[in-house]
Scaffold this motif. Structure first.
Motif, short mmCIF file in Angstrom:
data_model
loop_
_atom_site.label_atom_id
_atom_site.label_comp_id
_atom_site.label_asym_id
_atom_site.label_seq_id
_atom_site.Cartn_x
_atom_site.Cartn_y
_atom_site.Cartn_z
N LYS A 124 -27.41 -12.62 -7.28
CA LYS A 124 -26.70 -11.68 -6.42
C LYS A 124 -25.96 -12.41 -5.29
O LYS A 124 -24.81 -12.11 -4.99
CB LYS A 124 -27.67 -10.66 -5.84
N LEU B 243 -22.91 -14.23 -6.86
CA LEU B 243 -21.84 -13.29 -7.22
C LEU B 243 -21.12 -12.77 -5.98
O LEU B 243 -19.89 -12.65 -5.98
CB LEU B 243 -22.41 -12.12 -8.03
N LYS B 244 -21.88 -12.48 -4.94
CA LYS B 244 -21.26 -11.99 -3.70
C LYS B 244 -20.30 -13.03 -3.14
O LYS B 244 -19.18 -12.70 -2.74
CB LYS B 244 -22.33 -11.63 -2.68
N PHE C 283 -17.17 -13.12 -5.40
CA PHE C 283 -16.32 -11.95 -5.17
C PHE C 283 -15.55 -12.10 -3.88
O PHE C 283 -14.35 -11.83 -3.82
CB PHE C 283 -17.15 -10.66 -5.16
N VAL D 29 -17.07 -5.40 -3.67
CA VAL D 29 -18.01 -4.65 -4.51
C VAL D 29 -19.16 -4.22 -3.62
O VAL D 29 -19.71 -5.03 -2.88
CB VAL D 29 -18.54 -5.53 -5.67
N ASP E 186 -23.02 -2.77 -2.64
CA ASP E 186 -24.35 -3.23 -3.05
C ASP E 186 -24.84 -2.53 -4.31
O ASP E 186 -25.50 -3.14 -5.15
CB ASP E 186 -25.36 -3.02 -1.92
N GLN F 138 -23.02 -1.44 -6.83
CA GLN F 138 -22.34 -2.08 -7.95
C GLN F 138 -22.89 -3.48 -8.21
O GLN F 138 -23.07 -3.88 -9.36
CB GLN F 138 -20.83 -2.15 -7.69
N HIS F 139 -23.16 -4.23 -7.14
CA HIS F 139 -23.73 -5.56 -7.29
C HIS F 139 -25.09 -5.50 -7.97
O HIS F 139 -25.39 -6.29 -8.86
CB HIS F 139 -23.87 -6.23 -5.92
N ASP F 140 -25.94 -4.58 -7.54
CA ASP F 140 -27.26 -4.44 -8.15
C ASP F 140 -27.16 -4.10 -9.62
O ASP F 140 -27.88 -4.66 -10.45
CB ASP F 140 -28.08 -3.38 -7.42
N VAL G 168 -26.06 -7.25 -11.52
CA VAL G 168 -27.17 -8.20 -11.67
C VAL G 168 -28.14 -7.71 -12.74
O VAL G 168 -28.60 -8.49 -13.59
CB VAL G 168 -27.88 -8.43 -10.32
#
Length: 109
Positions: free
Chosen positions: A59, A62-63, A66, A73, A75, A77-79, A82
């Motif tokens: 996570k 990716l953050k 991005f 994005v 949180d 969508q991030h979760d 992942v």
């Protein structure tokens, strides 16, 4: 490099290409770099050097990626992203992505 396409009729910009034409594309290679599945990428993601990736490490990575590319994005969508990654990549379902699971060549790549 040139790629030859089979004959077909289509619109290119505002002009029609005749049905019996052959399209030729010239492609230039601009850069060669390590892909997303490289050993170096794994090491960059593995923040505690334990040779496995936790959901939190993925996570965070990716953050940063991005943000680097200007994408936003939230949180939730991030979760979800992942979770999807772990559903597909964590082959032994131990909650981590090992170096072998990460660098192994997958069919979709």
């Amino acid at each position: 490099m040139q790629a030859y396409m089979p004959s077909f009729c289509c619109v290119f910009g505002s002009r029609k290409i005749p049905p019996e034409s052959t399209l030729i594309f010239n492609i230039d290679l601009l850069e060669i770099r390590n892909g997303p599945r490289s050993h170096e990428s794994f090491q960059e993601m593995d923040l505690n050097d334990d040779w496995k990736l936790s959901k939190q490490e993925v996570k965070i990575y990716l953050k940063k990626e991005f943000e680097k590319h200007g994408a936003v994005v939230n949180d939730t969508q991030h979760d979800a992203l992942v979770e999807d990654i772990f559903d597909k990549e964590d082959e032994d379902s131990d909650g981590f992505i090992s170096a072998r699971e990460f660098t192994y060549k997958h069919d979709e790549l």
